[in-house]
Design a protein around this motif. Sequence first.
Motif, PDB file in Angstrom:
ATOM      1  N   MET A 250      15.630  36.983  -1.841  1.00  0.00           N
ATOM      2  CA  MET A 250      14.895  36.914  -0.588  1.00  0.00           C
ATOM      3  C   MET A 250      15.678  37.702   0.458  1.00  0.00           C
ATOM      4  SD  MET A 250      13.196  33.212  -0.203  1.00  0.00           S
ATOM      5  CE  MET A 250      11.837  32.752  -1.231  1.00  0.00           C
ATOM      6  N   PRO A 251      15.006  38.195   1.503  1.00  0.00           N
ATOM      7  CA  PRO A 251      15.709  38.975   2.517  1.00  0.00           C
ATOM      8  C   PRO A 251      16.851  38.159   3.123  1.00  0.00           C
ATOM      9  CG  PRO A 251      13.352  39.014   2.901  1.00  0.00           C
ATOM     10  CD  PRO A 251      13.581  38.043   1.803  1.00  0.00           C
ATOM     11  N   ASN A 252      17.962  38.808   3.346  1.00  0.00           N
ATOM     12  CA  ASN A 252      19.104  38.132   3.951  1.00  0.00           C
ATOM     13  C   ASN A 252      19.188  38.523   5.422  1.00  0.00           C
ATOM     14  OD1 ASN A 252      21.493  37.050   4.703  1.00  0.00           O
ATOM     15  ND2 ASN A 252      22.720  37.983   3.084  1.00  0.00           N
ATOM     16  N   MET A 253      18.896  37.561   6.312  1.00  0.00           N
ATOM     17  CA  MET A 253      18.894  37.875   7.744  1.00  0.00           C
ATOM     18  C   MET A 253      20.045  37.201   8.461  1.00  0.00           C
ATOM     19  SD  MET A 253      14.765  37.568   8.157  1.00  0.00           S
ATOM     20  CE  MET A 253      14.703  37.503   9.920  1.00  0.00           C
ATOM     21  N   THR A 254      21.054  36.709   7.711  1.00  0.00           N
ATOM     22  CA  THR A 254      22.161  35.983   8.344  1.00  0.00           C
ATOM     23  C   THR A 254      23.070  36.918   9.141  1.00  0.00           C
ATOM     24  OG1 THR A 254      23.304  36.199   6.242  1.00  0.00           O
ATOM     25  CG2 THR A 254      22.336  34.063   6.725  1.00  0.00           C
ATOM     26  N   ALA A 255      23.045  38.214   8.769  1.00  0.00           N
ATOM     27  CA  ALA A 255      23.973  39.142   9.432  1.00  0.00           C
ATOM     28  C   ALA A 255      23.326  39.892  10.582  1.00  0.00           C
ATOM     29  CB  ALA A 255      24.508  40.126   8.393  1.00  0.00           C
ATOM     30  N   MET A 256      22.187  39.423  11.047  1.00  0.00           N
ATOM     31  CA  MET A 256      21.501  40.137  12.123  1.00  0.00           C
ATOM     32  C   MET A 256      22.244  39.974  13.455  1.00  0.00           C
ATOM     33  SD  MET A 256      17.489  39.898  11.588  1.00  0.00           S
ATOM     34  CE  MET A 256      16.761  41.444  11.171  1.00  0.00           C
ATOM     35  N   PRO A 257      22.155  40.983  14.328  1.00  0.00           N
ATOM     36  CA  PRO A 257      22.902  40.900  15.594  1.00  0.00           C
ATOM     37  C   PRO A 257      22.442  39.719  16.446  1.00  0.00           C
ATOM     38  CG  PRO A 257      21.340  42.731  15.607  1.00  0.00           C
ATOM     39  CD  PRO A 257      21.386  42.228  14.218  1.00  0.00           C
ATOM     40  N   ILE A 258      23.384  39.187  17.203  1.00  0.00           N
ATOM     41  CA  ILE A 258      23.074  38.045  18.069  1.00  0.00           C
ATOM     42  C   ILE A 258      22.561  38.559  19.404  1.00  0.00           C
ATOM     43  CG2 ILE A 258      24.180  36.205  19.417  1.00  0.00           C
ATOM     44  CD1 ILE A 258      25.907  35.731  16.892  1.00  0.00           C
ATOM     45  N   VAL A 259      21.480  37.996  19.906  1.00  0.00           N
ATOM     46  CA  VAL A 259      20.938  38.469  21.188  1.00  0.00           C
ATOM     47  C   VAL A 259      21.390  37.609  22.356  1.00  0.00           C
ATOM     48  CG1 VAL A 259      18.990  39.950  20.639  1.00  0.00           C
ATOM     49  CG2 VAL A 259      18.775  37.479  20.349  1.00  0.00           C
ATOM     50  N   ALA A 260      21.064  36.342  22.301  1.00  0.00           N
ATOM     51  CA  ALA A 260      21.423  35.507  23.453  1.00  0.00           C
ATOM     52  C   ALA A 260      21.704  34.091  23.004  1.00  0.00           C
ATOM     53  CB  ALA A 260      20.283  35.503  24.472  1.00  0.00           C
TER      54      ALA A 260
END
Lengths: 82, 657
Positions: free
Chosen positions: B506-516
């Motif tokens: 499944m797509p791994n989205m844990t490393a996505m940039p933090i926004v706020a």
Amino acid sequence: MADAVMTMEMIQASQVGMKAIGAGLAVGLTGVGTGVAEMGIGAAAVGAIAENKDFFGLGLLFTVIPETIVIFGLVIALLLLF
Amino acid sequence: MLAPKPMSRVLIVASRDQAEPIIGELYREHLFHIEDYVDQGREGYEGFKIGTPLTGATEASQELVKVRAIENVFSVRGEDIDAKQKLSAPEIQKKIESDLPGIEKEVEDLAGARSKLDTKVKEYEQKIAELVPFKDVPVDLALLRGYAHFSVLAGYVPKEVTLSVPHEIETIKGKERLFVLVVVAAKDRAQAERELQEAQFQSIAVPEENGTATVRTAYYTEQIASLKKEIGEINAKLAAIKESHVDLLVTCEEAFRARIEQTEAPLRFATTAKVFVAEGWVPAERIAELSAALDKVTGGKVFVSEQPVDTAHDNVPVEYNNPDFAKPSQLLMDVYSRPTYTEVDPTLVLAIMFPIFFGVIVGDVGYGLLMLALCAGLWKFMKGDEARQFLKVLRNSSIMTIIFGVLFSEFLGFELPWAPLIYSRHLNIGVTEASGHGAAIAELLIVSVWVGILYVTLGRVLGMVNHARQDHGDHRVKAVLANLGWIMVMWGILFGIWSMFPIPLMPNMTAMPIVAAGLSVGIVLAIVCIVLGVIFIARDAVLEVIEIPTIISHVLSYTRLTAVGLSSVAIAMVINYMSIGMFINPGLKDLSIAGIVMIIVGVLIFLVGHVFNLALGMLDGGLHSIRLHYVEFFTKFYKGGGRKYNPFGMKRKFTED
């Protein structure tokens, strides 16, 4: 018990046994749950089908809805065991 | 595809003298779904009336009843018989006049005689039953009745009795109770009966027979035997008639049925003194054909016109419009409910995915081949249209089972010579040490969850299409958005899970940039989707919001594709281990008598076990595959309740025009 000291193998073996018991409970208890739930639905569905045969599809649908419970149990058991 | 056949509303108007050729032609074409004319019965209304049957309706009905009675005697039905040749109308007429009355008379006589004999047999059997209690009484039964000064009482008592009045008693011991024959003076009868009553006496009437019970029983048994022989002879005669005339009977039945349906058709038309009007439905593409044919038979004395269709209010009959390979699956649709005219018809999805689900669940070359053989075997015995459709569905499913069996590399629970081409389902059952690869359970479960995600999304998309097509105004927008809302909530939950946990496949989205505020893009996306989705759902119906957890349960429900499949694999492997590992192999090592017995037991376990698992697999595979469609998929968009397109006429099997 002849020897109170447990070896590493014994601990591992008993853990496997515990897992098996857990898996058995997961399938068994959910099976009972499904059975209890399907009991009433199934009886009512058969009654309705006896009145009107067109109800068969819908009756079947209602009857198998609780099946999901035992499937979840089965999934848990599989995850536990393997 | 994905929609029923387009229908047109057609009005046929002609003078009454043209009724017969027009009805005949409509019947032949088998296209026109008649909309019954309903007489409103308003007072003072002098317009259309319901028509009257054509001549010959009564005679045909009487004949049909007779023919059906004979068919009942033979217990045959037209659908079970293969047509050898089709007869034309004049040929049938000739046969009906020349052969049918003779057969009718003969069968009627024989059936009558047989039922008389049957009654007699019953009567004699009754008499034998009455004689049973007296079988150990050695005297002539005639001696037990007809006295002026004595009374004979016969019956059962639980234990021995003594009477205070003078009497003579004969006691015969039975298994649980005693049979007593008591003779008392007529004047003491009342007293004796009372005392017997206290001893729980069950009275039995003395049979009106002359001779001992044994003799009479033998006599009746003999009588029954000879009656049975006579019945056998009659049955043989009937069987001979059935053999030679069954084709004629089913042909006649069909001919009479066709005649009745035609002669009674005007009862469904609106008529005046001179004209009749037939209203009905025809597939749009066939109108020209029908209209030309009607013109031809009447010589142009008919008016056929196409009326506008109002899909919102007209209850348009529904005919499936599917490619040939999807037609058997229409049976599964009809079991649920036929689609309505304006609805998306999901038969195609069902036709493709049902066998695949079935194949994934059972997924075993051996079981697939057995099912295919079963299918071929049943083909001869199951002849109705629906039965054939069912068998075709089973055939498609077996083929998919074989294909997935090859992919999973499974044959009756054994491994085929190659490694599984997709994820392995081989469990480590009966092996003491894990041999290389076990089952890839996590992967299989995730793939099945993916199937669930796609199915639920597709269901909601189809729901949007249905609402866009069927609803109007404000409600239409709301309903479409609500379906979009369900999709958004589901994907929102998925985004959230993917942002928090890495999951294989499944797509791994844990490393996505933090926004706020420590929230990553994925989490923000998830929150936006869920909140918007809930708003859309609530705008259509607030109560629906409590149903949101069903998203998770419905998607996870698809894991049954793996779970049920693995349980079937596990049973197969356990059977193999029990029969071969525990009985046959040890038996082969030691070929003594005990060893041979063990081998036989092992083979029995193998056979019974696999038959059991095959039956379970078919039930599981079929029920769970269909349920995944009915419950998890159809409930998202499908209502059903369409009216079946049932054109006037019939599929002729034995006759031709």
